[in-house]
Design an enzyme around this catalytic site. Structure first.
Site, PDB file in Angstrom:
ATOM      1  N   CYS A 150       0.832  -1.204   0.000  1.00 12.17           N
ATOM      2  CA  CYS A 150       0.000   0.000   0.000  1.00 12.17           C
ATOM      3  C   CYS A 150       0.866   1.252   0.000  1.00 12.17           C
ATOM      4  O   CYS A 150       1.504   1.560  -0.990  1.00 12.17           O
ATOM      5  CB  CYS A 150      -0.965  -0.053   1.191  1.00 12.17           C
ATOM      6  SG  CYS A 150      -2.344   1.090   1.035  1.00 12.17           S
ATOM      7  N   HIS A 199      -3.425  -5.617   1.196  1.00 10.34           N
ATOM      8  CA  HIS A 199      -2.731  -5.793   2.477  1.00 10.34           C
ATOM      9  C   HIS A 199      -2.696  -7.272   2.865  1.00 10.34           C
ATOM     10  O   HIS A 199      -3.611  -7.750   3.535  1.00 10.34           O
ATOM     11  CB  HIS A 199      -3.478  -5.035   3.579  1.00 10.34           C
ATOM     12  CG  HIS A 199      -3.329  -3.554   3.516  1.00 10.34           C
ATOM     13  ND1 HIS A 199      -2.356  -2.874   4.217  1.00 10.34           N
ATOM     14  CD2 HIS A 199      -4.016  -2.615   2.843  1.00 10.34           C
ATOM     15  CE1 HIS A 199      -2.455  -1.571   3.986  1.00 10.34           C
ATOM     16  NE2 HIS A 199      -3.459  -1.394   3.153  1.00 10.34           N
ATOM     17  N   GLU A 205      -1.074  -8.657   5.145  1.00  8.50           N
ATOM     18  CA  GLU A 205      -1.027  -8.827   6.610  1.00  8.50           C
ATOM     19  C   GLU A 205      -2.425  -8.803   7.208  1.00  8.50           C
ATOM     20  O   GLU A 205      -2.622  -9.203   8.356  1.00  8.50           O
ATOM     21  CB  GLU A 205      -0.145  -7.739   7.251  1.00  8.50           C
ATOM     22  CG  GLU A 205      -0.792  -6.367   7.430  1.00  8.50           C
ATOM     23  CD  GLU A 205      -0.805  -5.511   6.166  1.00  8.50           C
ATOM     24  OE1 GLU A 205      -0.476  -6.038   5.083  1.00  8.50           O
ATOM     25  OE2 GLU A 205      -1.151  -4.311   6.259  1.00  8.50           O
TER      26      GLU A 205
END
Lengths: 240, 746
Positions: free
Chosen positions: A89, A206, A208
């Protein structure tokens, strides 16, 4: 492989990346501060992550100031030496601003911030970042950005396509890259790209945020696990 | 040396004080105030800071309970024990008037301000909620307000990195001239890292940290305490400008500084800026504070003493440090590139002594300015509002019932496309609801959002609720029902209610009819909170939510928003509102609805605004919720969903939508069909269960004497009622999902 997670002023996914890597996936994580001049002993066999957020507020242009942070010098040397670098990002935006990846990330075509899970086609499954990903279905990983419309000139796009540098593309649940499935208007539906040497990877989604079932998906794990998955890797396998 | 000649009562009136209050100031000081001092009193004694017209009733709310670590004052957030070594700090606050004048910055700074309230206690904000009330979308400026408010909330929270996980957005013409923007922050703190807003004792040093002080927001607190009028746009300088990046730095530095243990006290500079921090922190510690305004970093050099004292520039904190350990903390501010300045020290005088340009510009006993000290306390007269007559004269028999399936479909279509009921994805997708990776996904498929507490098996359940139509029709019962609905939402998603914060949005308290609403709503809220054992940890009062338009007073519906937190003891209990699979049995818990009063159906489809609030029995409510929690803990429930706006049929559709399933049900009705389908009586929940649990669930419900009815079962997508089939789920999905984006555009 150890992971270094960089914190710039305004990074806000640094803790999330560290949590996913360390607590969920069991990797060793080193926290790095933007103002440092060395990388806490991380070497070419390791991976550095530039996390998401709003470095320096992103008031100018996302990532435009972070590229001048002191730590970016050692990071360039780390990449030259063959170290692995991932920008997620805002991290992707910084990599483009820093010239470590080609192209730029423009404001979304609808001019709004958008946060939602999206489907991603793994367009080159034969890279250190994607080789653990399943081939029979798209990945589900969330996005959260206002400036994610990837753009690069046609000649750069052709080169990237030929070399297989386009790693992830927005698609629908049947892996079709349609305009409706593209959440920001990016060229060629691009969600993530690698550099020509395949040791720098930038992506808007993302991973994560997709490492635990309670968050809605565990597909992010494939991208991190790819780094430590042994599989023959050849850049000649450019496809699609 | 005293600067500035004494000023008289005419200046006091211009600053929004009353004659009586001016006399009180003269008595407290033993002399006439100067302009600077009078300005300080005017903001500290504004409704926003002093709660002068509400404190008497706020003190009747339950403030203690088994889970409460720190009892709340009216002005700060309490702390709730959430197990382990952790406590939860949470609070809701309004930013209504600024958001009407300048929606983007008004809403953004509302978010920024409430988060600072939480992290100045040492708690890291882990979730934000927003309770929004807009007017009719066709009202000329309303779409601009919606877009601006949503973008302001999103840009601020997204940049700060706090997920916006829940909230509510209602649309009603009563908010055409006065929208409501209530922002709530929820934070978590280790019990030994809690910070306090105190000056400690004499001999400490006072720092201002964060943004430089500018002229923005001067008299914002006074502005928040006056009616909006046709010339309110001229108050634009009273709206502050937000800088979420600065707030992010301030957040990290503040938590790191508190972690050292070297911080004596800390307070956010919100309303009334330096004046508020200095007086409240000093009064709390019984100390004085001597400040030199020349040391305050300014954005522009031409600022007068009163401007510096009253500035509401955002992203600033007042730190009180132990002089022996200040270096340790200053290093942290430097690390985060924050501007800081030593602006004074504490002493034992009990006075605020303010110097500027070499002169003493103000000297006031700290205690004289604050709530519980010199600030006035009023008990306003109230009287039953005249509109109650219209409500009481409502006759249900004047309203035709719905006929067959065809008319039911017409009503359903109108309800699902009503912006209060339709999907809020257009809004929520503009908020980062996932950052910090704790939000149980997807948050809009739980009646209350669930936020996992890392390192534990627990989650916080958070929600905001208020049906203002109920409160308008019956302030006492309506406020009780708001608490009950919040608790029901937490229960449905697998949690146990713990505590509430409230944002009391009302009209002008000097209007006896408005004050009637206020007094009765607070009483209802208190009674409900005692019954649920959910103490009030703090909150905010927002009066003056009404406008003078062409000589006519237009007050909002009384809107006492409840922000509630609950605890989910194990993530295994997390229960979605979504039907899970075809064949599962659908039950209605609670009695069938027999009334149509205050329903969106009655207001929107039948065009009737004045109707009575549905009946409510809190004992029934407690019983239902207790039993539902027990069933959830036994893992007998596939889904649970509160029946709220739109009634039973809308709730069924909402449960069917996520997985594109349908339902085949027989809706029990012994009176009106429209009441059974679209009535909004409380204490009702839709659950679905695996058929193998039928006997055990029914026996548990019977044993607990919770009324229930087996409605039918989940289907693969077709929908049918006892009156016949309706269009299938894909049809309703289109209406539900597209209504708001159609109205607000891409």
């Amino acid at each position: 492989m150890r992971f270094g997670v960089v914190t710039f002023p305004g990074s806000n996914c640094d803790d999330d990346v560290a949590y996913a890597l360390e607590r969920v996936l069991g990797f060793e994580v080193v926290r790095l501060w933007h103002d440092e001049t060395e990388l806490s002993g991380l070497g070419p066999e390791d991976c550095i992550v530039l996390p998401g957020g709003f470095s320096y507020g992103d008031y100018l242009r996302a990532g435009a100031i972070a590229r001048f942070a002191r730590i970016m010098g050692p990071i360039r040397n780390f990449v030259k030496a063959g170290g692995t670098l991932i920008g997620i990002c805002n991290g992707f935006q910084i990599l483009c601003e820093a010239g470590l990846l080609p192209g730029a990330l423009l404001p979304n075509h609808h001019q709004r911030f958008i946060c939602k899970p999206v489907y991603l086609r793994v367009s080159n499954p034969d890279t250190p970042f994607t080789r653990a990903a399943p081939l029979d279905r798209p990945l589900v990983i969330p996005i959260a950005h206002a400036e994610g419309r990837y753009y690069c000139p046609p000649d750069v796009l052709n080169t990237m396509r030929a070399r297989g540098q386009i790693l992830l593309q927005y698609c629908d649940e049947d892996s079709q890259c349609t305009p409706q499935a593209n959440p920001n208007g990016s060229v060629e539906h691009i969600a993530g790209i690698a550099n020509a040497s395949f040791n720098v990877f930038g992506l808007m989604p993302h991973p994560e945020r997709a490492c635990e079932a309670l968050l809605g998906s565990t597909d992010g794990i494939y991208l991190f696990q790819s780094l430590v998955t042994q599989r023959t890797y050849s850049t000649s396998q450019a496809n699609q | 040396m005293q600067q500035g000649s004494p000023v008289d009562v005419s200046i006091a009136l211009k600053l929004g004080l009353t004659e009586e209050e001016y006399e009180r100031i003269v008595t407290l000081l033993g002399r006439q105030p100067n302009f600077v001092e009078l300005s300080m009193f005017s903001v500290m004694w504004s409704e926003h800071c002093s709660y002068k017209n509400s404190i008497k009733y706020l003190r009747t709310l339950p403030r203690s309970g088994p889970a409460l670590l720190v009892e709340a004052g009216a002005e700060n957030a309490g702390l709730v024990d959430i197990g382990g070594n952790l406590a939860c700090a949470f609070k809701i606050e309004s930013h209504n008037h600024p958001s009407y004048i300048e929606p983007y910055h008004g809403a953004a700074t509302g978010v920024g301000g409430i988060h600072r309230d939480i992290f100045s206690m040492g708690a890291r904000p882990i979730a934000a909620l927003d309770s929004l009330r807009f007017g009719d979308l066709d009202f000329p400026i309303m779409k601009r307000l919606v877009r601006g408010v949503v973008k302001g909330i999103g840009d601020y929270g997204n940049c700060l990195g706090v997920p916006t996980v829940a909230g509510e957005t209602h649309f009603h013409p009563c908010y055409n001239y006065n929208i409501l923007v209530n922002a709530m922050s929820v934070g978590i703190v280790e019990k030994d890292k809690i910070a306090s807003a105190t000056a400690g004792g004499p001999g400490n040093v006072v720092y201002i940290v964060g943004a430089a002080t500018g002229k923005d927001g001067i008299h914002g607190a006074t502005f928040a305490s006056a009616d909006l009028g046709e010339d309110s746009h001229e108050d634009l300088p009273s709206v502050q400008i937000g800088d979420p990046f600065m707030e992010k730095l301030l957040l990290e530095a503040t938590l790191e500084a508190i972690g050292t243990g070297a911080v004596v006290g800390i307070q956010d500079m919100g309303a009334a800026g330096i004046t508020c921090c200095a007086s409240e922190m000093s009064a709390k510690a019984g100390t004085g504070m001597h400040l030199n305004l020349d040391a305050v970093p300014l954005r522009q050099q031409s600022m007068e003493a009163w401007e510096i004292l009253l500035s509401e520039s955002q992203e600033r904190m007042m730190f009180v440090l132990d002089p022996k350990r200040e270096e340790e903390v200053l290093r942290i501010f430097d690390k985060w590139n924050l501007l800081w300045a030593k602006i004074g020290y504490t002493d034992d005088s009990g006075l605020l002594k303010i110097d500027h340009r070499g002169q003493r510009v103000a000297e006031i006993p700290a205690d004289a300015l604050v709530v519980g000290g010199g600030a006035p306390v009023y008990d306003r007269p109230y009287q039953r509002p005249r509109y109650m007559d219209a409500i009481e004269s409502f006759s249900e028999s004047d309203i035709p019932d719905v006929g067959g399936a065809e008319e039911v479909e017409i009503v359903l279509e109108q309800l699902l496309s009503h912006p209060t009921i339709a999907s809020k994805r257009w809004i929520t997708e503009q908020y980062d609801f996932m950052v910090r990776t704790n939000t149980v996904h997807p948050p809009d498929q739980y009646d209350s959002a669930l936020v996992r507490i890392k390192g534990t098996r627990r989650a916080l359940a958070v929600t905001t609720d208020c049906n203002a139509s109920f409160v308008f029709a019956d302030p006492y019962r309506g406020a009780m029902m708001a608490v009950a609905e919040a608790a029901r939402n937490i229960t449905c998603s697998g949690g146990t209610p713990l505590a509430i914060t409230n944002c009391l949005n009302f009209g002008n308290p000097y209007n006896p009819e408005v004050y009637y609403q206020f007094v009765h709503a607070v009483r209802g809220m208190g009674d409900a909170c005692r019954a649920f054992q959910t103490p009030v940890t703090g909150g905010n009062v927002s009066f003056y939510n009404q406008s003078e338009i062409q000589g006519q007073t237009i007050p909002i519906y009384p809107t006492p928003t409840i922000g509630m937190i609950g605890i989910v003891e194990d993530l295994e209990y997390a229960t979605s509102l979504a039907f899970r699979q075809p064949g599962d049995l659908i039950y209605l818990l609670g009695n069938p609805c027999r009334v149509i009063g205050c329903s969106v159906y009655l207001q929107h489809f039948r065009g009737v605004e004045y109707s009575p609030c549905p009946p409510f029995d809190i004992e029934e409510e407690l019983k239902l919720q207790h039993t539902l929690r027990s069933l959830i803990r036994q893992r007998r429930i596939q889904s649970a969903h509160d029946i709220a706006e739109g009634g039973l049929l809308v709730a069924l559709i909402e449960s069917a939508l996520p997985r594109q399933l349908g339902f085949e049900v027989v809706v029990p009705h012994d009176s009106r069909l429209d009441a059974a389908l679209f009535g909004e009586a409380p204490t009702r929940v839709i659950i679905s269960i695996d058929p193998s649990h039928r006997m055990s669930v029914e026996s548990e419900l019977s044993k607990a004497q919770v009324p229930y009815a087996l409605l039918g079962c989940v289907t693969t997508g077709s929908i049918s009622l006892n009156i016949g089939p309706l269009k299938d789920i894909t049809h309703w999905a289109g209406i539900y999902h597209n209504a708001l984006s159609h109205a607000l555009g891409n």
